[in-house]
Write a protein that holds these residues in place. Structure first.
Motif, PDB file in Angstrom:
ATOM      1  N   GLY A 212      33.208  33.567  44.997  1.00  0.00           N
ATOM      2  CA  GLY A 212      33.777  34.832  44.524  1.00  0.00           C
ATOM      3  C   GLY A 212      33.330  35.167  43.122  1.00  0.00           C
ATOM      4  O   GLY A 212      32.920  36.303  42.822  1.00  0.00           O
ATOM      5  N   LEU A 213      33.403  34.172  42.220  1.00  0.00           N
ATOM      6  CA  LEU A 213      32.967  34.394  40.838  1.00  0.00           C
ATOM      7  C   LEU A 213      31.461  34.631  40.790  1.00  0.00           C
ATOM      8  O   LEU A 213      30.980  35.461  40.009  1.00  0.00           O
ATOM      9  CB  LEU A 213      33.342  33.191  39.975  1.00  0.00           C
ATOM     10  CG  LEU A 213      32.976  33.279  38.488  1.00  0.00           C
ATOM     11  CD1 LEU A 213      33.694  34.439  37.815  1.00  0.00           C
ATOM     12  CD2 LEU A 213      33.307  31.972  37.767  1.00  0.00           C
ATOM     13  N   GLY A 214      30.708  33.912  41.641  1.00  0.00           N
ATOM     14  CA  GLY A 214      29.258  34.080  41.655  1.00  0.00           C
ATOM     15  C   GLY A 214      28.838  35.481  42.047  1.00  0.00           C
ATOM     16  O   GLY A 214      27.875  36.039  41.491  1.00  0.00           O
ATOM     17  N   ILE A 215      29.550  36.086  43.004  1.00  0.00           N
ATOM     18  CA  ILE A 215      29.249  37.471  43.389  1.00  0.00           C
ATOM     19  C   ILE A 215      29.529  38.413  42.230  1.00  0.00           C
ATOM     20  O   ILE A 215      28.744  39.325  41.942  1.00  0.00           O
ATOM     21  CB  ILE A 215      30.065  37.855  44.639  1.00  0.00           C
ATOM     22  CG1 ILE A 215      29.595  37.031  45.845  1.00  0.00           C
ATOM     23  CG2 ILE A 215      29.931  39.346  44.931  1.00  0.00           C
ATOM     24  CD1 ILE A 215      30.467  37.194  47.072  1.00  0.00           C
ATOM     25  N   ILE A 316      45.268  34.991  47.010  1.00  0.00           N
ATOM     26  CA  ILE A 316      46.401  35.781  47.494  1.00  0.00           C
ATOM     27  C   ILE A 316      47.692  34.964  47.551  1.00  0.00           C
ATOM     28  O   ILE A 316      48.783  35.495  47.340  1.00  0.00           O
ATOM     29  CB  ILE A 316      46.083  36.393  48.879  1.00  0.00           C
ATOM     30  CG1 ILE A 316      47.140  37.443  49.264  1.00  0.00           C
ATOM     31  CG2 ILE A 316      45.956  35.310  49.943  1.00  0.00           C
ATOM     32  CD1 ILE A 316      46.786  38.240  50.495  1.00  0.00           C
ATOM     33  N   GLY A 317      47.577  33.662  47.807  1.00  0.00           N
ATOM     34  CA  GLY A 317      48.768  32.829  47.908  1.00  0.00           C
ATOM     35  C   GLY A 317      49.506  32.661  46.597  1.00  0.00           C
ATOM     36  O   GLY A 317      50.672  32.239  46.581  1.00  0.00           O
ATOM     37  N   LEU A 318      48.860  32.950  45.478  1.00  0.00           N
ATOM     38  CA  LEU A 318      49.484  32.803  44.158  1.00  0.00           C
ATOM     39  C   LEU A 318      50.049  34.118  43.624  1.00  0.00           C
ATOM     40  O   LEU A 318      50.580  34.152  42.513  1.00  0.00           O
ATOM     41  CB  LEU A 318      48.474  32.238  43.153  1.00  0.00           C
ATOM     42  CG  LEU A 318      48.027  30.797  43.412  1.00  0.00           C
ATOM     43  CD1 LEU A 318      47.008  30.358  42.368  1.00  0.00           C
ATOM     44  CD2 LEU A 318      49.226  29.850  43.411  1.00  0.00           C
ATOM     45  N   ILE A 319      49.922  35.211  44.387  1.00  0.00           N
ATOM     46  CA  ILE A 319      50.533  36.474  43.964  1.00  0.00           C
ATOM     47  C   ILE A 319      52.040  36.350  44.127  1.00  0.00           C
ATOM     48  O   ILE A 319      52.543  35.995  45.197  1.00  0.00           O
ATOM     49  CB  ILE A 319      49.987  37.652  44.790  1.00  0.00           C
ATOM     50  CG1 ILE A 319      48.478  37.807  44.537  1.00  0.00           C
ATOM     51  CG2 ILE A 319      50.709  38.942  44.442  1.00  0.00           C
ATOM     52  CD1 ILE A 319      47.829  38.909  45.355  1.00  0.00           C
ATOM     53  N   PRO A 351      35.442  47.797  46.242  1.00  0.00           N
ATOM     54  CA  PRO A 351      35.613  46.625  47.108  1.00  0.00           C
ATOM     55  C   PRO A 351      36.434  45.552  46.399  1.00  0.00           C
ATOM     56  O   PRO A 351      36.255  45.322  45.201  1.00  0.00           O
ATOM     57  CB  PRO A 351      34.181  46.155  47.369  1.00  0.00           C
ATOM     58  CG  PRO A 351      33.368  46.704  46.251  1.00  0.00           C
ATOM     59  CD  PRO A 351      34.028  47.986  45.838  1.00  0.00           C
ATOM     60  N   ILE A 352      37.330  44.924  47.136  1.00  0.00           N
ATOM     61  CA  ILE A 352      38.177  43.865  46.580  1.00  0.00           C
ATOM     62  C   ILE A 352      37.941  42.592  47.385  1.00  0.00           C
ATOM     63  O   ILE A 352      38.146  42.563  48.604  1.00  0.00           O
ATOM     64  CB  ILE A 352      39.664  44.241  46.613  1.00  0.00           C
ATOM     65  CG1 ILE A 352      39.917  45.512  45.788  1.00  0.00           C
ATOM     66  CG2 ILE A 352      40.520  43.088  46.087  1.00  0.00           C
ATOM     67  CD1 ILE A 352      41.376  45.950  45.779  1.00  0.00           C
ATOM     68  N   ILE A 353      37.484  41.551  46.708  1.00  0.00           N
ATOM     69  CA  ILE A 353      37.338  40.236  47.332  1.00  0.00           C
ATOM     70  C   ILE A 353      38.621  39.452  47.071  1.00  0.00           C
ATOM     71  O   ILE A 353      39.020  39.256  45.921  1.00  0.00           O
ATOM     72  CB  ILE A 353      36.129  39.471  46.768  1.00  0.00           C
ATOM     73  CG1 ILE A 353      34.825  40.209  47.102  1.00  0.00           C
ATOM     74  CG2 ILE A 353      36.075  38.055  47.322  1.00  0.00           C
ATOM     75  CD1 ILE A 353      33.583  39.555  46.526  1.00  0.00           C
ATOM     76  N   VAL A 354      39.266  39.033  48.149  1.00  0.00           N
ATOM     77  CA  VAL A 354      40.530  38.305  48.045  1.00  0.00           C
ATOM     78  C   VAL A 354      40.316  36.896  48.577  1.00  0.00           C
ATOM     79  O   VAL A 354      39.915  36.716  49.734  1.00  0.00           O
ATOM     80  CB  VAL A 354      41.640  38.999  48.851  1.00  0.00           C
ATOM     81  CG1 VAL A 354      42.963  38.268  48.663  1.00  0.00           C
ATOM     82  CG2 VAL A 354      41.780  40.454  48.440  1.00  0.00           C
ATOM     83  N   LEU A 355      40.563  35.911  47.750  1.00  0.00           N
ATOM     84  CA  LEU A 355      40.440  34.523  48.178  1.00  0.00           C
ATOM     85  C   LEU A 355      41.723  34.092  48.866  1.00  0.00           C
ATOM     86  O   LEU A 355      42.828  34.514  48.475  1.00  0.00           O
ATOM     87  CB  LEU A 355      40.144  33.618  46.991  1.00  0.00           C
ATOM     88  CG  LEU A 355      38.666  33.514  46.571  1.00  0.00           C
ATOM     89  CD1 LEU A 355      38.060  34.878  46.293  1.00  0.00           C
ATOM     90  CD2 LEU A 355      38.521  32.627  45.347  1.00  0.00           C
ATOM     91  N   ALA A 356      41.589  33.280  49.909  1.00  0.00           N
ATOM     92  CA  ALA A 356      42.754  32.846  50.681  1.00  0.00           C
ATOM     93  C   ALA A 356      42.564  31.408  51.142  1.00  0.00           C
ATOM     94  O   ALA A 356      41.440  30.948  51.346  1.00  0.00           O
ATOM     95  CB  ALA A 356      42.962  33.766  51.889  1.00  0.00           C
TER      96      ALA A 356
END
Length: 466
Positions: A212-215, A316-319, A351-356
């Motif tokens: 995600g950070l790399g993108i 998303i789990g930390l929101i 665009p939103i990249i959401v890690l899960a």
């Protein structure tokens, strides 16, 4: 000289309604720009609503016709008398669009005044100040997010960007969206597009944050774009350290220990990388336990200050749940969060990249390869996402132990699903294209003159029938 702005422009309100009586064919265009709620005078708002309804029903939009639809207004005035007075007072429809602009502008000014009074009232409430500030920001930014685009556009207007996009693709102008910087992944995903939610899932250690950070780094450092990363788990210092390792090809261990400062080649690499990173518009929010409303407010503010091209949320789990949330379980909470993220992507057109995370149940299965159903806590994430990518590395195989990671696209609204392999370089905290055992034959197309896709559409003459 500073003058006061009137909050009401009755002449403009009369002008809009009178112009529609004179020239009913303007109704569809004006109706897409002005809503009944933009009028201050309730009688005028009701007459305007009747004009829209008459036009929609295919009836004449004049005082007699709308009076037949509704004899009396809420104020007690007779519809035909009030409408006739307005009609007689407007000599021409020539300035209809200017009148409409003034009506909408005054409506927004009244909303600002109401928000200001609301903020004053909130300040005296016995609530935590953080919550009051968040509510105030949301109210102001929600108004700011309103634009002047019409509510409805014709198919002909919507078709224009489609033809332009076809023309770009036909003439070899890359992919439909922003690149990830990874060739195989770009071919699979076909670019990160505005308003899309891209879920990147995986078990701990699969490299979700790194990818995600790399993108985001690729877009900002190498392509001059803007990105905002919500790091709910790692600090900005840790993320910048990873970014420095990825950009300089100096290992995290050498950066962490300081050994890089004793090696001239590493110093040169770091110096060049820092120069590139300083010019990059990569913004990091490192505050933890943020509710989605706060994330949305921050994103809105940042986007208004300087437009964003990408947002990354880790993860998303930390929101945090909203203050006073009455959701009975975490599944319902994450469902509401997932819907909110999709709404934010559409609102900002980014665009939103959401890690899960994935459920631990895959560790007890005979088949370790993750599936879309393994997304932790919420099936609604599957529904709201436009793209779902799962990162998986088989620790029991030689390829997996060497860092080869499979990215499995299990959902894609606009392309076929599939998978690709990426090389995870853990020491540099980055992913790169996987070259091993990949021999892709590219057919050498014979040179030909490219034609503009618009000319293709214009010259298209079908001979067959339906």
């Amino acid at each position: 000289m500073i003058t006061d702005r009137p909050l009401v422009a009755m002449e403009a309100e009369f002008g809009v309604v009178g112009a529609l009586f004179i020239k009913p064919e303007l109704t569809e265009t004006i109706g897409a720009l002005v809503s009944p709620g933009d009028f201050y005078d309730q009688d005028v708002a009701e007459i305007y609503t009747l004009i829209l309804a008459a036009r929609s029903a295919g009836r004449p939009a004049d005082p007699v016709s709308i009076a037949d639809m509704r004899h009396e207004l809420s104020s007690g005035e007779l519809t035909m008398i009030r409408a006739s007075e307005i009609w007689r007072g407007v000599p021409s429809a020539a300035n209809c669009f200017e009148y409409a602009r003034i009506v909408v502008e005054r409506s927004k000014a009244r909303k600002i005044a109401a928000i200001g009074q609301s903020i004053i009232d909130m300040a005296s409430h016995a609530r935590p100040l953080q919550g009051i500030i968040a509510d105030a920001q949301e109210a102001v930014l929600a108004l700011n997010s309103e634009d002047d685009e019409p509510d409805v556009i014709s198919l002909d207007q919507a078709l224009g960007p489609v033809v332009d996009e076809m023309d770009d693709r036909f003439n070899g102008v890359g992919i439909n969206g922003l690149p990830t910087g990874l060739t195989d992944l770009d071919e699979l995903v076909q670019g990160l597009r505005g308003s899309h939610v891209i879920v990147l899932a995986g078990r701990p250690g699969a490299g979700k944050t790194t990818l995600g950070l790399g993108i985001a780094e690729n877009l900002t450092i190498r392509n001059g774009k803007s990105a905002l990363v919500f790091s709910l788990e790692m600090s900005a210092k840790e993320l910048s350290k990873r970014s420095l390792a990825a950009s300089s090809a100096v290992s995290l261990g050498n950066i962490d220990s300081g050994q890089a400062m004793g090696n001239q080649e590493m110093i040169s690499r770091i110096t060049c990388a820092v120069g590139r990173m300083r010019d990059a518009d990569l913004r990091i929010c490192q505050k933890g336990a943020l509710p989605l409303s706060r994330i949305r407010n921050i994103a809105r503010f940042q986007h208004r200050a300087k437009p964003l091209d990408l947002i990354v949320i880790d993860y998303i789990g930390l929101i945090a749940p909203e203050a006073g949330s009455r959701q009975q379980n975490r599944n319902l909470e994450l469902g509401a969060i997932s819907r909110g993220i999709k709404a934010m992507a559409k609102e900002l057109n980014v665009p939103i990249i959401v890690l899960a995370q994935l459920n631990r149940s895959i560790e007890t299965r005979s088949t370790k390869k993750p599936q879309m159903s393994d997304l932790r806590d919420s099936g609604e994430i599957e529904q709201d996402a436009d793209i779902i990518m799962i990162a998986h590395r088989d620790a029991d195989s030689d390829l997996g132990r060497s860092g080869v990671t499979e990215i499995d696209v299990v959902k894609h609204r606009h392309a076929s699903v599939g998978h690709c392999l990426l090389q995870h370089q853990g020491e540099f905290a980055r992913f790169v294209n996987y070259a091993g055992q990949r021999e892709q034959q590219q057919e050498a197309a014979a040179p030909h003159q490219r034609r503009n896709s618009k000319s293709l559409l214009n010259s298209f003459n079908p001979t067959g029938g339906f």
